[in-house]
Design a protein around this motif. Structure first.
Motif, mmCIF file in Angstrom:
data_model
loop_
_atom_site.group_PDB
_atom_site.id
_atom_site.type_symbol
_atom_site.label_atom_id
_atom_site.label_comp_id
_atom_site.label_asym_id
_atom_site.label_seq_id
_atom_site.Cartn_x
_atom_site.Cartn_y
_atom_site.Cartn_z
ATOM 1 N N GLU A 313 0.834 -1.203 0.000
ATOM 2 C CA GLU A 313 0.000 0.000 0.000
ATOM 3 C C GLU A 313 0.871 1.256 0.000
ATOM 4 O O GLU A 313 0.594 2.215 -0.732
ATOM 5 C CB GLU A 313 -0.915 0.001 1.218
ATOM 6 N N LEU A 332 -0.927 -1.860 -5.548
ATOM 7 C CA LEU A 332 -2.202 -1.627 -4.878
ATOM 8 C C LEU A 332 -3.184 -2.773 -5.121
ATOM 9 O O LEU A 332 -3.957 -3.134 -4.217
ATOM 10 C CB LEU A 332 -2.808 -0.302 -5.348
ATOM 11 N N THR A 336 -4.655 -4.992 -2.095
ATOM 12 C CA THR A 336 -6.091 -5.218 -1.932
ATOM 13 C C THR A 336 -6.389 -6.708 -1.804
ATOM 14 O O THR A 336 -7.203 -7.121 -0.962
ATOM 15 C CB THR A 336 -6.862 -4.615 -3.123
ATOM 16 N N ILE A 345 -7.756 0.339 1.803
ATOM 17 C CA ILE A 345 -6.781 0.003 0.758
ATOM 18 C C ILE A 345 -7.472 -0.096 -0.596
ATOM 19 O O ILE A 345 -6.960 0.405 -1.613
ATOM 20 C CB ILE A 345 -6.046 -1.303 1.110
#
Length: 455
Positions: A313, A332, A336, A345
């Protein structure tokens, strides 16, 4: 008579105490961070169980305030200041504070606070009426005496009540620590820190100084609790090593995020290659727009723990906020996945998908963001991003609904009401979103009426 008018004004000001004292909760900003929230919840979980409260009903909220404080302000929410996290050395110390605050919840002290404020106000009103009556009769000195006595009695009654609450809550917190099998050493050491802080600030530790305080003297609290906690079977229980490591990381992360970069780099110099130090420096470099150095720290963290969702993140956030959304998608998306689509997130991931300005990514962004707000409706950032997606796709009614959700959380009630009404008019009658638009409009209207009633 000028002095009398001043006293009457002061007495009237005391009547407003119950309205003013809770305002800082609304005025302060809330910090949202997936890692820190998970840590606070895990630290509190065994204490919540020991207190016999329902785990899912207790909320931990991090406040962007540098003072050393935590408090309860209605419902079952504990507000923790960032300054408290920074002042604590161990997760066990924070658990001692959380145990104390849980005692406030189980004892219903917020409700009783309101009752006691009314009682104190009653004393003040009575003395005010007596004083005004004496003034009208020409006895100015008697009027002043009646009002001053009333003010002193009201404040003394209120402060004594609050000190009793704090003392009883200390004992409740000790019970919850014992019930959870958690040592009370942290509670003791943290109260000792508070005592040292009071001494450095020049606060008297004498018994007669307690009369004008909202809390018992920290020295008295330490002495009482030490006698109780040292006899507990959990006193010598070792600290949770994994929890402590997570705490040290989150504390460094928070410091790097909030402090001036130069202070962070002085406290965590480049010669310190520990994970907490790299974490803090990554945020300091990012705040200072030194992108390459921030990414280097993030990559070093990922080299140590490739599947840490919070490190992923961090890297994605640095890339996204430095204008490289396409490069941010991979870390990302992985963050997730690893965090099981944590709403915060996922919200950043959805933002990155939109920021690519590639329409091929909008369907995924909508799916990710809808899932995020479904799990966490109190996420104005995700609602804003979802509104952007709807607007780009020409779905204006749902864009207005998403804006209304975001605006009501930011206390912009007139705009929220306007957007909710517009959304309701454009959405299919009886659909879930249509019903939700009505709910948001009702909430905004109720808040506006409440604000008008205060005037």
């Amino acid at each position: 008579m000028r002095g009398l008018r001043s006293l009457i004004a002061n007495a009237l000001a005391l009547l407003a105490c119950s309205l003013i004292i809770l305002q800082p909760v609304a005025a302060q900003s809330i910090l949202r961070d997936a890692e820190t929230e998970a840590l606070l919840n895990d630290m509190a979980a065994p204490l919540v169980e020991a207190s016999e409260l329902e785990p899912g009903n207790v909320e931990l909220v991090l406040i962007n305030d540098g003072s050393i404080n935590a408090f309860v302000a209605g419902g079952q929410a504990i507000y923790v200041h960032a300054g408290l996290i920074n002042a604590a050395d161990t997760a066990n110390e924070v658990q001692g504070v959380l145990a104390h605050e849980l005692g406030h919840i189980t004892a219903g002290h917020v409700v009783r606070f309101g009752e006691r404020t009314k009682a104190a106000n009653g004393i003040t009103i009575l003395s005010l009426l007596l004083g005004v009556g004496a003034a009208l009769a020409g006895a100015g000195d008697a009027a002043m005496g009646a009002i001053m006595a009333g003010q002193q009695a009201a404040m003394g009654s209120f402060l004594a009540f609050n000190r009793d609450q704090e003392a009883s809550t200390d004992l409740a917190g000790a019970r919850y620590l014992s019930g959870a099998g958690i040592s009370g050493r942290g509670m003791i050491t943290f109260f000792e820190k508070l005592r040292n802080f009071e001494i450095r600030r020049g606060y008297s530790q004498a018994d007669d100084a307690a009369y004008g305080r909202t809390h018992p003297l920290s020295g008295d609290r330490v002495q009482t609790l030490r006698l109780l906690l040292q006899e507990d079977l959990a006193w010598d229980a070792p600290d949770d090593a994994a929890l402590q490591e997570r705490f040290v990381r989150a504390k460094a992360k928070l410091y790097g995020f909030l402090a001036e970069p130069r202070r962070t780099l002085a406290f965590f110099p480049p010669s310190d290659t520990s994970i907490p130090a790299r974490y803090a420096r990554a945020y300091a470099y990012h705040k200072d727009a030194r992108v390459d150095l921030a990414l280097a720290e993030a990559d070093a963290l990922l080299a140590a723990e490739p599947d840490n969702p919070y490190f992923l993140e961090l890297k994605g956030q640095v890339l996204l906020e430095s204008g490289r959304p396409d490069d941010a998608l991979q870390p990302l998306r992985r963050a997730t996945e690893l965090s099981r689509a944590h709403p915060l997130i996922a919200g950043i991931f959805g933002h990155a998908l939109i920021a690519t300005e590639d329409e091929a990514n909008f369907s995924e962004a909508e799916r990710v963001l809808r899932a995020a707000v479904a799990r966490d409706r109190y996420n104005p950032f995700a609602w804003y991003q979802l509104g952007v997606v709807y607007a780009e796709r020409g779905d204006i009614p749902r864009a207005r609904l998403a804006s209304a959700e975001q605006l009501v959380m930011n206390r912009r009630y007139p705009e929220a009401l306007q957007n909710a009404r517009a959304a309701e008019a454009g959405l299919p009658y009886g659909s879930p979103d249509w019903i939700r638009a009505q709910d948001v409009a009702l909430e905004a209207r109720a808040q506006l009426e409440r604000l008008r009633d205060r005037r």
